[in-house]
Every structure is written in structure tokens, then in C-alpha cells.
Design a protein around this motif. Sequence first.
Motif, mmCIF file in Angstrom:
data_model
loop_
_atom_site.group_PDB
_atom_site.id
_atom_site.type_symbol
_atom_site.label_atom_id
_atom_site.label_comp_id
_atom_site.label_asym_id
_atom_site.label_seq_id
_atom_site.Cartn_x
_atom_site.Cartn_y
_atom_site.Cartn_z
ATOM 1 N N GLN A 340 0.829 -1.207 0.000
ATOM 2 C CA GLN A 340 0.000 0.000 0.000
ATOM 3 C C GLN A 340 0.865 1.259 0.000
ATOM 4 O O GLN A 340 0.549 2.247 -0.668
ATOM 5 C CB GLN A 340 -0.933 -0.005 1.232
ATOM 6 C CG GLN A 340 -1.928 -1.166 1.266
ATOM 7 C CD GLN A 340 -2.976 -1.094 0.172
ATOM 8 O OE1 GLN A 340 -2.676 -0.740 -0.953
ATOM 9 N NE2 GLN A 340 -4.211 -1.445 0.498
ATOM 10 N N THR A 341 1.975 1.222 0.735
ATOM 11 C CA THR A 341 2.882 2.383 0.777
ATOM 12 C C THR A 341 3.498 2.640 -0.593
ATOM 13 O O THR A 341 3.563 3.779 -1.072
ATOM 14 C CB THR A 341 3.980 2.147 1.812
ATOM 15 O OG1 THR A 341 3.390 1.943 3.097
ATOM 16 C CG2 THR A 341 4.921 3.352 1.884
ATOM 17 N N LYS A 342 3.974 1.575 -1.253
ATOM 18 C CA LYS A 342 4.590 1.748 -2.569
ATOM 19 C C LYS A 342 3.583 2.249 -3.593
ATOM 20 O O LYS A 342 3.903 3.084 -4.443
ATOM 21 C CB LYS A 342 5.198 0.423 -3.025
ATOM 22 C CG LYS A 342 6.442 0.029 -2.249
ATOM 23 C CD LYS A 342 7.086 -1.207 -2.834
ATOM 24 C CE LYS A 342 8.390 -1.536 -2.094
ATOM 25 N NZ LYS A 342 9.051 -2.715 -2.668
ATOM 26 N N LEU A 343 2.345 1.722 -3.529
ATOM 27 C CA LEU A 343 1.335 2.194 -4.462
ATOM 28 C C LEU A 343 1.010 3.665 -4.239
ATOM 29 O O LEU A 343 0.816 4.436 -5.186
ATOM 30 C CB LEU A 343 0.072 1.332 -4.311
ATOM 31 C CG LEU A 343 0.186 -0.116 -4.797
ATOM 32 C CD1 LEU A 343 -1.062 -0.882 -4.462
ATOM 33 C CD2 LEU A 343 0.460 -0.175 -6.300
ATOM 34 N N PHE A 351 -4.339 -1.154 -3.180
ATOM 35 C CA PHE A 351 -4.585 -2.557 -3.506
ATOM 36 C C PHE A 351 -5.793 -3.061 -2.729
ATOM 37 O O PHE A 351 -5.875 -2.895 -1.516
ATOM 38 C CB PHE A 351 -3.342 -3.380 -3.165
ATOM 39 C CG PHE A 351 -3.556 -4.867 -3.225
ATOM 40 C CD1 PHE A 351 -3.897 -5.483 -4.420
ATOM 41 C CD2 PHE A 351 -3.426 -5.636 -2.082
ATOM 42 C CE1 PHE A 351 -4.089 -6.843 -4.466
ATOM 43 C CE2 PHE A 351 -3.609 -6.991 -2.129
ATOM 44 C CZ PHE A 351 -3.951 -7.612 -3.331
ATOM 45 N N MET A 352 -6.730 -3.681 -3.459
ATOM 46 C CA MET A 352 -7.913 -4.257 -2.836
ATOM 47 C C MET A 352 -7.877 -5.767 -3.046
ATOM 48 O O MET A 352 -8.030 -6.258 -4.165
ATOM 49 C CB MET A 352 -9.181 -3.669 -3.471
ATOM 50 C CG MET A 352 -10.447 -4.189 -2.822
ATOM 51 S SD MET A 352 -10.537 -3.747 -1.057
ATOM 52 C CE MET A 352 -10.643 -1.969 -1.188
ATOM 53 N N PRO A 353 -7.587 -6.537 -1.983
ATOM 54 C CA PRO A 353 -7.502 -7.998 -2.136
ATOM 55 C C PRO A 353 -8.844 -8.573 -2.588
ATOM 56 O O PRO A 353 -9.897 -7.927 -2.568
ATOM 57 C CB PRO A 353 -7.120 -8.472 -0.735
ATOM 58 C CG PRO A 353 -6.579 -7.274 -0.053
ATOM 59 C CD PRO A 353 -7.303 -6.114 -0.632
ATOM 60 N N SER A 354 -8.774 -9.809 -2.994
ATOM 61 C CA SER A 354 -9.983 -10.518 -3.403
ATOM 62 C C SER A 354 -10.945 -10.617 -2.231
ATOM 63 O O SER A 354 -10.563 -10.484 -1.056
ATOM 64 C CB SER A 354 -9.620 -11.902 -3.931
ATOM 65 O OG SER A 354 -8.698 -11.800 -5.002
ATOM 66 N N GLU A 355 -12.186 -10.884 -2.540
ATOM 67 C CA GLU A 355 -13.218 -10.968 -1.510
ATOM 68 C C GLU A 355 -12.872 -12.096 -0.528
ATOM 69 O O GLU A 355 -12.545 -13.219 -0.924
ATOM 70 C CB GLU A 355 -14.583 -11.229 -2.140
ATOM 71 C CG GLU A 355 -15.725 -11.223 -1.132
ATOM 72 C CD GLU A 355 -17.075 -11.413 -1.806
ATOM 73 O OE1 GLU A 355 -18.082 -11.447 -1.092
ATOM 74 O OE2 GLU A 355 -17.093 -11.523 -3.058
ATOM 75 N N GLY A 356 -12.954 -11.772 0.732
ATOM 76 C CA GLY A 356 -12.668 -12.757 1.772
ATOM 77 C C GLY A 356 -11.205 -12.879 2.114
ATOM 78 O O GLY A 356 -10.843 -13.716 2.956
ATOM 79 N N LYS A 357 -10.346 -12.069 1.475
ATOM 80 C CA LYS A 357 -8.909 -12.167 1.733
ATOM 81 C C LYS A 357 -8.345 -10.877 2.303
ATOM 82 O O LYS A 357 -7.138 -10.645 2.255
ATOM 83 C CB LYS A 357 -8.169 -12.517 0.443
ATOM 84 C CG LYS A 357 -8.544 -13.892 -0.095
ATOM 85 C CD LYS A 357 -7.781 -14.208 -1.365
ATOM 86 C CE LYS A 357 -8.185 -15.570 -1.925
ATOM 87 N NZ LYS A 357 -7.472 -15.896 -3.173
#
Length: 918
Positions: A340-343, A351-357
Motif C-alpha cells: 500500500q505504501t509503494k502504491l 490494492f484491494m484484495p480478493s473478496e474474503g482475503k
Amino acid sequence: MDHYDEDQDYRHPEDDWDRDLLLDPAWEKQQRKTFTAWCNSHLRKAGTQIENIEEDFRDGLKLMLLLEVISGERLAKPERGKMRVHKISNVNKALNFIASKGVKLVSIGAEEIVDGNAKMTLGMIWTIILRFAIQDISVEETSAKEGLLLWCQRKTAPYKNVNIQNFHISWKDGLGFCALIHRHRPELIDYAKLRKDDPMTNLNTAFDVAEKYLDIPKMLDAEDVVSTLRPDEKAVMTYVSCYYHAFSGKQKAETAANRICKVLAVNQENEQLMEDYEKLASDLLEWIRRTIPWLENRMPENTMQAMQQKLEDFRDYRRLHKPPKVQEKCQLEINFNTLQTKLRLSNRPAFMPSEGKMVSDINNAWGGLEGAEKGYEEWLLNEIRRLERLDHLAEKFRQKAAIHEAWTEGKEEMLQRRDYETATLSEIKALLKKHEAFESDLAAHQDRVEQIAAIAQELNELDYYDSPSVNARCQRICDQWDALGALSQKRSEALQRTEKLLETIDQLYLEFAKRAAPFNNWMEGAMEDLQDSFIVHTIEEIQGLSTAHEQFKATLPEADKERQAILGIHNEIAKIVQTYHVNMAGSNPYTTINPQEVNAKWDKVRQLVPLRDQSLIEEHARQQNNERLRRQFANQANVIGPWIQTKMEEIGRISIEMHGTLEDQLTHLRQYEKSIINYKPKIDQLEGDHQLIQAALIFDNKHTNYTMEHIRVGWEQLLTTIARTINEIENQILTRDAKGISQEQLNEFRASFNHFDRKRTGIMDAEDFKTCLISMGYNLVKQSPLFLFKLPSGNGNEQNLPPPCDLSAVFSTPEWEGLLPRPHAPPVCLQGENEFSRIMSVVDPNRMGVVTFQGFIDFMSRETADTDTADQVMASFKILAGDKVGPDPNAPLLTVCLVKLTDWRPAPRRPGSLTFSL
């Protein structure tokens, strides 16, 4: 050539010699080779090439392909037929594309190209080269040909033997090509070994290196360039433009590639972090999903061995399987935060992880795992305890009862002892530990007693045949167990109460030691400081000591409070011992310091404080007196020092700018000397102050920069200077009287000396003295002037001799025999430097390199004494000639001896000096 529009900004008017250049076979050969190589360097990218430039472009196919490669654009679809009309169509498409790029083709038609007209084909290729290879070249504010020429000049400027002024003869020696390569790739060519007189080697070296390392094909032949009086300009421009594009394109490509690589590297790294997170999260969630059902399995086992195996599996899970997953979970959170920091730093969306992750999802799953793990552990322990109890019901009742009865033997007598009343703290602690061990043992037997009762109950339920005896024995065991518990509780309370009292006393002992030790050290340090002698040299230092002492005195109330607190601890110990009748053996185990010693040292400190006060007061008074002595000395020294300096300067001015007669000057100087000697009492007074300072051992004085030694030296120099100046005046008087010098002459000498004493030091250096001599007429550069003689010829005519000569031969003739005294030598020619060295040896016998006024007067008096008047010279000649000088024209030696004193014109002379003309 007239194949293209001369109005284009990349075209320049050609010279007259260039218009028909293709008529020259050598130039046509160079253009064919260069243009062919240039075309092939681009067609190679499309996997083809040409062999004959006018033949291979006739069908228009390779011409269209060439234009597509160099422009990066797609042309119209070519005709694949073999007929002439198809070829003309293809060539027209190529020519139309060239025209669409702003190039006006004049007199170049598709038919000439299809017919293989070499002149038209070469003209068309040259137009393409100008448009796509040279037009876009821009250096500073120039472009095309001028820009390319300026680029070459800039790049080759630092190289010797390279002077690029055109695109023909400036390149014949090959050094220009080598310089371009060396400027951008110095590792490819050793430029220092190249020679201007070896053009073949230079050209071949440049062409080979360009082809091998720079991917620039050989477009020129070294033999053609060297053998041709004027190489083809277009061929050279085409080849040089390849150098420009190779070097400038490489730099741009590297910059763009580095920027793209950096962006791609960051994106790849971010994508890799995303993939790693997704994979790690999936693996961790899958492991949690598979582990929770295993932990929620509560199926009981029928044997102890099976339950112990489950417990071992659970321990392996805790020891081997779970720790790596804990690390993975931690690493997962770290990777997520890093990503998240690099982005965010790259201005990319989060970054949004997949659902449930999500991290929160993983934390929730992990919490469920922890809950299942805790419940499973509790269930395992309960099951094991249940099986253990059931295994020992029937067959071990008697064994347990026997063991218990054996263990309880003698325990009641032990619990009723009162040995703790006279024990020390360490002994109490040992008794407590022993009793704790007993209680642990008692607690351990609790389960056995309960098991015995439970077994008895079950045996009763099972109608055991010996139930009465079992019940009776069980009852006895239970009654005895209750008695042991009561006695154990009573003894535990007594031991704990005694331990608490002794621990309180021990804590007070420790507190006393912790506070008494630093306080004792403080008092010992204070006594050392109060009795320590001190050495100071300034009032600031004693003030600093006094301030520190006052600060120390300010701490005494707090120190007294600390002393009273320490004594209070000791009093509290005595109170506890007296109140609870505690048996105390020995003294404080943590320190050897006792209250009596603390009080004694405190009294000593209180006694030393006023003594220190008195010492500081006395020293402060002494330093005040020293400061008074310093100021007293400084006040006088700051007056006397400048006074001496002023007097020295005044004497210097007097010695240079004296007025009146020498006697007046001498009288003035002696009066000045008397006024200086009258200042001696102030010097003596300062000496007295200095003796007082030395007696007080004062070694520095910040109020003045003058020391007594400086004053003494200055005073002695002042007396010496005035005495020397008086002596100089007395010597001048003696010189004046001895030499017969008038006062006016002395004044002139003084004025002349002061004029050339440019530094106003009362002395002249050698250069100033030389300048003075030159102004007086001394020729110290060339030969000194000699005499002009007119000798009799024997027939009444006069014979002339040139002035600068050696007259030894003349003076040795019979005519001069007896006319000159023998001690006098004939005049000879002298060099100026030798003459100056001789004069300096007279005026500066000590070789100090300077001339004093006294030496100057001595020299001037000698010079003045040696100058004779005309009458004196005439009288001297009459004495020497005797009766040989007369009006008789028949005299054998001289008929006339006419002495004339005239000026010597050819060379500088001394003022008032004369030369002889006989």
C-alpha cells in the motif's frame, strides 16, 4: 543537381563545381557505394538488401519497403505484377509518399527510376537521405547540413590536427571520423597513436570500428577518399549523419529505456507483491479452514493410549505446525502495508484484495482458530483425567489406602512443632519452603483421598463384598485428612506471620544500607572537598569556587533531612523488635555503616563548612588585591608603551627631517634626550609595581598587552636611538670640519639622501643608492666616459683620438715621457657594475646592503674633495710641463697645451663634472 526543390529548409545551394558532380566517375562511384550501404543499413531491418542501386529500385518494391522502414509508416499496397505499368505505379506511390513529407521533387519521374537512370536514382536517394537522415538534425539554432557540421565541429574541437570546415577535404586524413568515435566511445580507439600523415590507417580504423561496434556499415572506401582530390560531399554527409544518429540515438534510447525499466520494475515488483499476498492469504485461509474441523472433533477414545496420542498430536500442532503459520500471518500483514505504501508513493490506487482475503478477514479466521484450539485443549485434559480416575477404581483402592496411611504417619506431630519462634529469616524461609512442599504433597494426596472415597462409593454401588471394611477404612482416612488440613493451615499462618515480620526488618535493613551508603560517600566526598587546598590566579576563579561552595551549603538542609530519614529507618527496626519480641541475631547484613558513624561524619562536615568559608574569604581578598595590582600596572604600562613608541617615531622623523645647522640640531637632540631621561621616574615607578606583581606571583594581566620586559626593551631602544642620532650629528660635524664642507652642502646632502630614502627609514638600500648615483652622473650601466685628447702631429696639425679607448700606448710615447708622474696610471675603461660594487664597498664596508647618512656624507665629501677647478688643472699642467709649454711653434713635443674644461656629451655625467680636451 536539379532533382529536388532548393527551397526546402534542409537544402542549401550547391557550388558550381557540384552541379555536374555525377559526371565525375570517382564521385559517382563514391555516391553509389555510400547510398547503397545507407539503404542496406535500413533494409536489413526488413530482412533484405540491394546490390545495384539503380536496378534493384526499378520495380519500386524495395523503394517502398525502404521508405516504410525509415519513416515507420505504412505505404499503399504495392503492385506485384512484373509489367512496366506495375513498376511505375509502385515508384509513383513511393514518390508521392516523399512528396507528402514536404519534399518537392523536380525533374524526377517514375519512368526514369523504372528505366534505371543512375543520375535520377541517386538524386532521389539523396533527397530521401536529406529528408529522413539530415533534415531533423538540430544543433543549437542550426539544422540540416549546418547543424550536422556544427555538431561535428563541437565534438572534434578538443582534438589536435582536426579542423572540420566542410564535408569533403576536412575528412580526408580520417582523423575527423576517429575523433567522433573517440569522443563518444574512447575505449574503442587509441587516438594518441594516430598520425595525420597516415590517412589510410586512420580511415580504415574508423570504418572498421564503426562497423564492428557502432553498427554503421562501411559506406566509403579509404582508397577512394585518399585518392580523390575532393571527396564527394554527399557521400561524406551521408556517412557522417550515421555517426550523429548512432551516438545521439543511443543516448536518447538509454535514457528512455532506463525510465521505462524503472517504471516496469516498480510495477512488476508491486504486481509480484500483490500475487504474493493473494497466494499467501489463500494458503493461510485454506490451512485455517482445514485445521478448525480437526480441533472441533470431540469424539472420545476408549483407551488412555489413544487419548495420549491425541494430546501428542495437539502438542505437535502447537510446536511444529502453528508457529510457521504465525510467521506467515505476520509477513502477510507486512507485505500488505509495504504494498500500500509503494502504491501510494507511485500515485497508484490502493490494492484491494480478493473478496474474503482482506487482513480483517484473515484476523477473524485466525480468531476462530484460536477459540477452537482453546476448547480442544480443555477437552483433551478433561478426558485424560477421567480415564485416569476410572483406571484406578477397583484394583488400586487398597494400594492407595496403604500408601496414604504410610504417608500420614508422623505428620500430625510435625505440624504441631513451634520451631519457628526462635528461627532467623533464612531459617523461616527454609521452614516455609519445607511447609510449602508439604502442602504441595498434601494437595497431591487430596486426589488420592478423593479417589479412595470415589472408589469406595463405586464399590458400594457395585455391592462389593468387603464394603463395610472399605467404608470404615475410608472414613478413618477422611477424618485424618481433615485433621492434617487444619494443622497445616495453622502452621502456615504462623510461619507466614513470622516471615512477614522478619522480611519487614530485612527490608528496612536493605533500605538503610541503600540510603546510608551513598550518603556516607557524599559526606566523605564533602569532607575531602572542604579540606582540599585550592590554587587560583584570578578573581573569577575564586568567585567560581565561592559560588560552588554556596551551592554546596544550600544542599545541607536536604542532606540533614536524608540523615534523619536514615536514622528513622534504624529506629523503626528497633521498635519492631521490641514490640513483637523478635529474636534478632547479629547486625545489618547489608552494610557495616551504623547510625553512630553517620552522626560522627555529619558533625565533621558541619565543623568544616565555616573553616572553608574563612579560607575562601581570605583568598577572595588576596585575589582582589592582585586584581588591583594588575590594573595599577596596566594603567601605567598602557601610557608608557605608546609614549615610547611615539618618541621612537619622533626621533626617526627628526633624524630624517633636520633643519638648521648641525649645532642647532645637536642642541635640539640633547634637549630631546634630556626630556626623555626626565621620564625615567615613571619607568622606575612601573618597575616597582612590577616587583609587587612578581611578589604576589601574578603571571598574567588581561588589562594590558605590555609586559615589563617590553617596556625595558623599548626604553633601552629609545635611549640607544637618541644616543645614536646624537652621535651621527657629532660625526657629521667632525666630517664637516675635517673635509671643509659647508652647511649648504650638508643640507644638500641631507635633502638628496632624504629624497632617495623612499622608505623613510633613515637608510638607503642598494637600489636607492644606485639611483642616487645615476642621478649624479655615474654611468653604472655602460662604460664610464674617458678623455678626448688632441695630440700634436709634428707638423703643427692636431691629431684626434676617439674618446673610449686604452691610452696606455699614447702615454708611453717619448712625447709624453716625463709629463705624467709615474704613480698615476693611464685611464682605462671600467664596467658600471664593477664601479658600483667598488663604491658600495666604500660606503658599506660591513656589507649590510644599506647606506647610512654618515656613509653617504663620507662618500660625498670624498667625491667633492677630488673635484678640482679649471685653474687648478691648468696650474698642474704648467708644473708638469715645466718650460716645455710656451709660445714657441718649433717646440719638439708640444706647440700648444690648451686645457679646456668642457662637458662630456655622449654619456650621463655627474653634476659639475668635466672632461679634458687638449
